[in-house]
Write an enzyme that holds these catalytic residues in place. Structure first.
Site, short mmCIF file in Angstrom:
data_model
loop_
_atom_site.label_atom_id
_atom_site.label_comp_id
_atom_site.label_asym_id
_atom_site.label_seq_id
_atom_site.Cartn_x
_atom_site.Cartn_y
_atom_site.Cartn_z
CE LYS A 25 5.98 3.39 -1.08
NZ LYS A 25 6.59 2.37 -1.97
CG ASN A 52 5.42 0.23 -9.85
OD1 ASN A 52 6.23 0.99 -9.87
ND2 ASN A 52 4.85 -0.70 -10.38
N PRO A 79 0.69 -1.28 -0.08
CG PRO A 79 -1.10 -1.64 1.62
CD PRO A 79 0.49 -2.29 1.12
CD GLU A 80 1.68 3.28 -4.87
OE1 GLU A 80 1.77 4.63 -5.01
OE2 GLU A 80 1.30 2.49 -5.71
NE ARG A 131 7.63 -2.30 -7.39
CZ ARG A 131 7.05 -1.40 -6.93
NH1 ARG A 131 7.66 -0.77 -5.73
NH2 ARG A 131 5.88 -1.61 -6.58
#
Length: 329
Positions: free
Chosen positions: A50, A227, A2-3, A306
């Site tokens: 985060k 991302n 989770p960002e 990524r």
């Protein structure tokens, strides 16, 4: 994982439980035993990037602490939805190494803390929570299976930690790593959702002679950026992910920072209003202009790789001859 916007939402869900006593525990955590929280008081909750930090004490006395995130244009006045959907099976992305991670710096050595044992009585009990790919916090409810697993079984996700509080409610933590940690030293100037976010510091970082898609994920300068935000900001700024920061014009770098902050705040606002996240390039086959989207894995040679989505027509790759302006969005 989770960002920043998701972890801010988790913080908002946890905050009403501050000042309450843990009266019952459960969960599957083996490194950190759920029973260790029995009879402790949740005294504080802090968020940085985060990570979520929760402070537990053995008694009810509370010290005045400024733990709440900076309000973002009044959005904290909106009521949060009490459920964050947990998607799919438990899974975690590899965590970045200590070099360039930009995580909060402990105020004293972490060697005195143990994953499964509570710190000594005179130490503050700070729980550091790192969420996995499908990490979430549920309030007064449990996550349910949305589909059958590979074996065809409909098994509900197994919570890592369940805390029942004296006020009658409970918190459920899914797909996360937890450990006791020293008190965090929070630096809001690198947090993309903080009103104290330092644009100058971010712009200087983006001027490095390395691909901007690497720099954006450096938590020392863009804490909370993951991302999804990386892909969306690059597309909206019309910047190729492998463009060297030193080859971008100052106006292009400024536009990129603008899109990072704008998309992050819009995403957080949508979460509080119960709306779906709106992406233009992430996991898309075509961009909004109808062009074919490319997908490839990028990352530093010694770092995390990524998946990256970009449009070759909207985000043309630059030569390395010097600063260049890009097509406006």
């Amino acid at each position: 994982m989770p960002e920043g916007p998701s972890v801010r939402k988790f913080h908002h869900l946890v905050s009403p439980f501050v000042g309450q006593k843990v009266v019952k525990t459960g969960g599957s955590s083996k490194k950190l035993h759920p029973a260790a929280f029995q009879s402790l008081w949740l005294q504080d909750a802090q968020v940085h990037g985060k990570k979520l930090f929760l402070r537990f004490d053995p008694d009810e006395e509370m010290e005045p602490l400024n733990s709440s995130p900076q309000p973002i244009q009044g959005m904290w006045q909106k009521e949060a939805v009490d459920r964050e959907l947990a998607l799919g099976p438990s899974a975690q992305e590899p965590s970045a190494g200590p070099s360039g991670s930009g995580e909060p710096v402990p105020s004293r050595s972490a060697e005195t803390y143990n994953l499964g044992k509570i710190p000594s009585a005179d130490a503050q009990r700070w729980l550091e929570v790192r969420f996995g790919l499908f990490g979430s916090i549920w309030v007064n409810d449990f996550s349910r299976a949305k589909k059958a697993n590979k074996k065809g079984d409909w098994r509900d996700p197994v919570p890592r930690l369940v805390l029942h509080f004296s006020g009658g409610g409970f918190l459920v933590f899914y797909n996360c790593q937890m450990s006791w940690s020293p008190p965090p030293v929070i630096e809001p100037t690198c947090d993309i959702l903080s009103e104290k976010f330092h644009r100058g510091q971010a712009l200087e970082a983006l001027s490095q002679a390395q691909p901007v898609c690497y720099t954006l994920l450096d938590q020392r300068y863009f804490s909370g950026l993951g991302n999804i935000i990386k892909n969306e900001a690059l597309y909206r700024a019309r910047i190729h992910p492998l463009s060297l920061g030193s080859c971008l014009s100052s106006s292009s770098r400024e536009a990129l920072v603008d899109h990072v902050v704008e998309f992050s705040k819009d995403w957080l606002r949508d979460k509080f209003q119960g709306k779906e996240r709106h992406t233009q390039i992430y996991q898309k086959e075509q961009c909004p202009s109808g062009h074919q989207v490319m997908k490839e894995t990028f990352g530093p040679p010694d770092g995390l790789q990524r998946l990256t989505w970009w449009c070759p027509q909207c985000q043309p790759q630059l030569s390395s001859k010097g600063p260049q302006n890009l097509p406006s969005s």
